[in-house]
Design a protein around this motif. Structure first.
Motif, PDB file in Angstrom:
ATOM      1  N   UNK A   1       0.816  -1.227   0.000  1.00  0.00           N
ATOM      2  CA  UNK A   1       0.000   0.000   0.000  1.00  0.00           C
ATOM      3  C   UNK A   1       0.843   1.268   0.000  1.00  0.00           C
ATOM      4  N   UNK A   2       2.015   1.199  -0.599  1.00  0.00           N
ATOM      5  CA  UNK A   2       2.881   2.383  -0.656  1.00  0.00           C
ATOM      6  C   UNK A   2       2.242   3.431  -1.559  1.00  0.00           C
ATOM      7  N   UNK A   3       2.310   4.687  -1.141  1.00  0.00           N
ATOM      8  CA  UNK A   3       1.714   5.778  -1.921  1.00  0.00           C
ATOM      9  C   UNK A   3       2.424   5.922  -3.262  1.00  0.00           C
ATOM     10  N   UNK A   4       1.654   6.189  -4.334  1.00  0.00           N
ATOM     11  CA  UNK A   4       2.256   6.298  -5.672  1.00  0.00           C
ATOM     12  C   UNK A   4       3.340   7.367  -5.771  1.00  0.00           C
ATOM     13  N   UNK A   5       3.202   8.477  -5.033  1.00  0.00           N
ATOM     14  CA  UNK A   5       4.222   9.522  -5.126  1.00  0.00           C
ATOM     15  C   UNK A   5       5.564   9.043  -4.561  1.00  0.00           C
ATOM     16  N   UNK A   6       5.525   8.191  -3.536  1.00  0.00           N
ATOM     17  CA  UNK A   6       6.762   7.630  -2.986  1.00  0.00           C
ATOM     18  C   UNK A   6       7.391   6.664  -3.987  1.00  0.00           C
ATOM     19  N   UNK A   7       6.569   5.837  -4.630  1.00  0.00           N
ATOM     20  CA  UNK A   7       7.081   4.912  -5.645  1.00  0.00           C
ATOM     21  C   UNK A   7       7.696   5.669  -6.815  1.00  0.00           C
ATOM     22  N   UNK A   8       7.061   6.755  -7.205  1.00  0.00           N
ATOM     23  CA  UNK A   8       7.574   7.548  -8.310  1.00  0.00           C
ATOM     24  C   UNK A   8       8.901   8.198  -7.948  1.00  0.00           C
ATOM     25  N   UNK A   9       8.999   8.639  -6.730  1.00  0.00           N
ATOM     26  CA  UNK A   9      10.225   9.289  -6.281  1.00  0.00           C
ATOM     27  C   UNK A   9      11.380   8.309  -6.138  1.00  0.00           C
ATOM     28  N   UNK A  10      11.104   7.107  -5.658  1.00  0.00           N
ATOM     29  CA  UNK A  10      12.158   6.138  -5.401  1.00  0.00           C
ATOM     30  C   UNK A  10      12.486   5.250  -6.596  1.00  0.00           C
ATOM     31  N   UNK A  11      11.432   4.825  -7.333  1.00  0.00           N
ATOM     32  CA  UNK A  11      11.637   3.839  -8.397  1.00  0.00           C
ATOM     33  C   UNK A  11      11.209   4.316  -9.777  1.00  0.00           C
ATOM     34  N   UNK A  12      10.665   5.513  -9.853  1.00  0.00           N
ATOM     35  CA  UNK A  12      10.173   6.066 -11.130  1.00  0.00           C
ATOM     36  C   UNK A  12       9.068   5.209 -11.732  1.00  0.00           C
ATOM     37  N   UNK A  13       8.238   4.618 -10.874  1.00  0.00           N
ATOM     38  CA  UNK A  13       7.069   3.858 -11.307  1.00  0.00           C
ATOM     39  C   UNK A  13       5.886   4.308 -10.448  1.00  0.00           C
ATOM     40  N   UNK A  14       4.694   3.952 -10.887  1.00  0.00           N
ATOM     41  CA  UNK A  14       3.502   4.390 -10.168  1.00  0.00           C
ATOM     42  C   UNK A  14       2.798   3.258  -9.431  1.00  0.00           C
ATOM     43  N   UNK A  15       3.269   2.021  -9.616  1.00  0.00           N
ATOM     44  CA  UNK A  15       2.634   0.891  -8.947  1.00  0.00           C
ATOM     45  C   UNK A  15       3.700  -0.104  -8.487  1.00  0.00           C
ATOM     46  N   UNK A  16       3.358  -0.885  -7.465  1.00  0.00           N
ATOM     47  CA  UNK A  16       4.292  -1.874  -6.936  1.00  0.00           C
ATOM     48  C   UNK A  16       4.602  -2.950  -7.967  1.00  0.00           C
ATOM     49  N   UNK A  17       3.612  -3.304  -8.766  1.00  0.00           N
ATOM     50  CA  UNK A  17       3.790  -4.370  -9.752  1.00  0.00           C
ATOM     51  C   UNK A  17       4.842  -4.021 -10.804  1.00  0.00           C
ATOM     52  N   UNK A  18       5.090  -2.730 -11.015  1.00  0.00           N
ATOM     53  CA  UNK A  18       6.041  -2.321 -12.048  1.00  0.00           C
ATOM     54  C   UNK A  18       7.487  -2.349 -11.567  1.00  0.00           C
ATOM     55  N   UNK A  19       7.711  -2.631 -10.297  1.00  0.00           N
ATOM     56  CA  UNK A  19       9.076  -2.670  -9.755  1.00  0.00           C
ATOM     57  C   UNK A  19       9.708  -4.007 -10.097  1.00  0.00           C
ATOM     58  N   UNK A  20      10.904  -4.047 -10.665  1.00  0.00           N
ATOM     59  CA  UNK A  20      11.557  -5.340 -10.974  1.00  0.00           C
ATOM     60  C   UNK A  20      11.910  -6.071  -9.693  1.00  0.00           C
TER      61      UNK A  20
END
Length: 216
Positions: free
Chosen positions: A193-212
């Motif tokens: 349930x990580x917020x999309x803005x945190x994912x975008x800032x850390x991994x440059x993605x908007x969803x957890x599923x897009x993280x390798x």
């Protein structure tokens, strides 16, 4: 006060001999309580770690595990017997400087080098790695450091690196991103349930599923 001097002579091609000197100043005491009060947990555990690694090739693994346990037990028993003012049999008495020694000793017994179900090649690598390991990295090798990466920008303490948090599920939530490392390997845990803005800032993605799942 004790003084120790070590001299070395360096030979250089086409140059004169260059001597160098190292001076060590150590405080001396005749009171055992002062020794426990000033104990260096990192240095003491590093000695435990390197001693165990040096004995694995020549002694049965179970015997080395027992020796590691006895080192910790005897250290704390000496404090209880000669320094503690309270001697209740049902009370756990630990010196302040070494209060985490039982935890780190247990972690060492469960480490790659002392596990009875470990592979021999993994144990061999561990022995060689430990032999040249610096003191600050001794404890993290068996008791990794965990950082709350999502809180890195929320605290203005003059440091980019967040403080470490205890290795407990109580300190992890589904809205966080955590980094676990032991000086050799690293693992990133991303909550569902990580917020999309945190994912975008850390991994440059908007969803957890897009993280390798793995990064070389």
């Amino acid at each position: 006060m004790c003084f120790s001097v070590r001299s070395s002579l360096h030979h250089r091609l086409w140059a004169k001999k260059n001597p160098s000197y190292n001076f060590i100043f150590l405080h001396a005491t005749n009171m055992l309580s002062n020794l426990f009060r000033s104990a260096d947990l990192d240095a003491q555990f590093a000695c435990y770690l390197k001693q165990a690694a040096s004995e694995i090739p020549s002694k049965p693994l179970l015997q080395v595990r027992e020796q590691v346990t006895n080192l910790g037990v005897n250290t704390l028993l000496s404090y209880r017997k000669f320094c503690a003012t309270v001697t209740s049999s049902g009370q756990l008495i630990l010196p302040e400087a070494l209060k985490l020694l039982p935890l780190y000793t247990l972690a060492l017994i469960k480490s790659t080098g002392l596990r009875t179900d470990g592979r021999i090649d993994d144990r061999s690598f561990w022995i060689n790695y430990v032999s040249s390991l610096s003191t600050p990295l001794a404890i993290p090798l068996v008791y990794p450091r965990m950082l709350a990466v999502h809180d890195a920008n929320s605290k203005d303490e003059g440091s980019v690196i967040p403080v470490t948090i205890p290795l407990s599920s109580e300190h992890i939530n589904n809205e966080g991103v955590y980094f676990l490392e032991n000086g050799e390997d690293g693992l990133v845990y991303v909550g569902d349930s990580v917020y999309p803005d945190i994912l975008q800032q850390l991994f440059s993605v908007s969803s957890v599923e897009a993280i390798p799942s793995q990064v070389a």
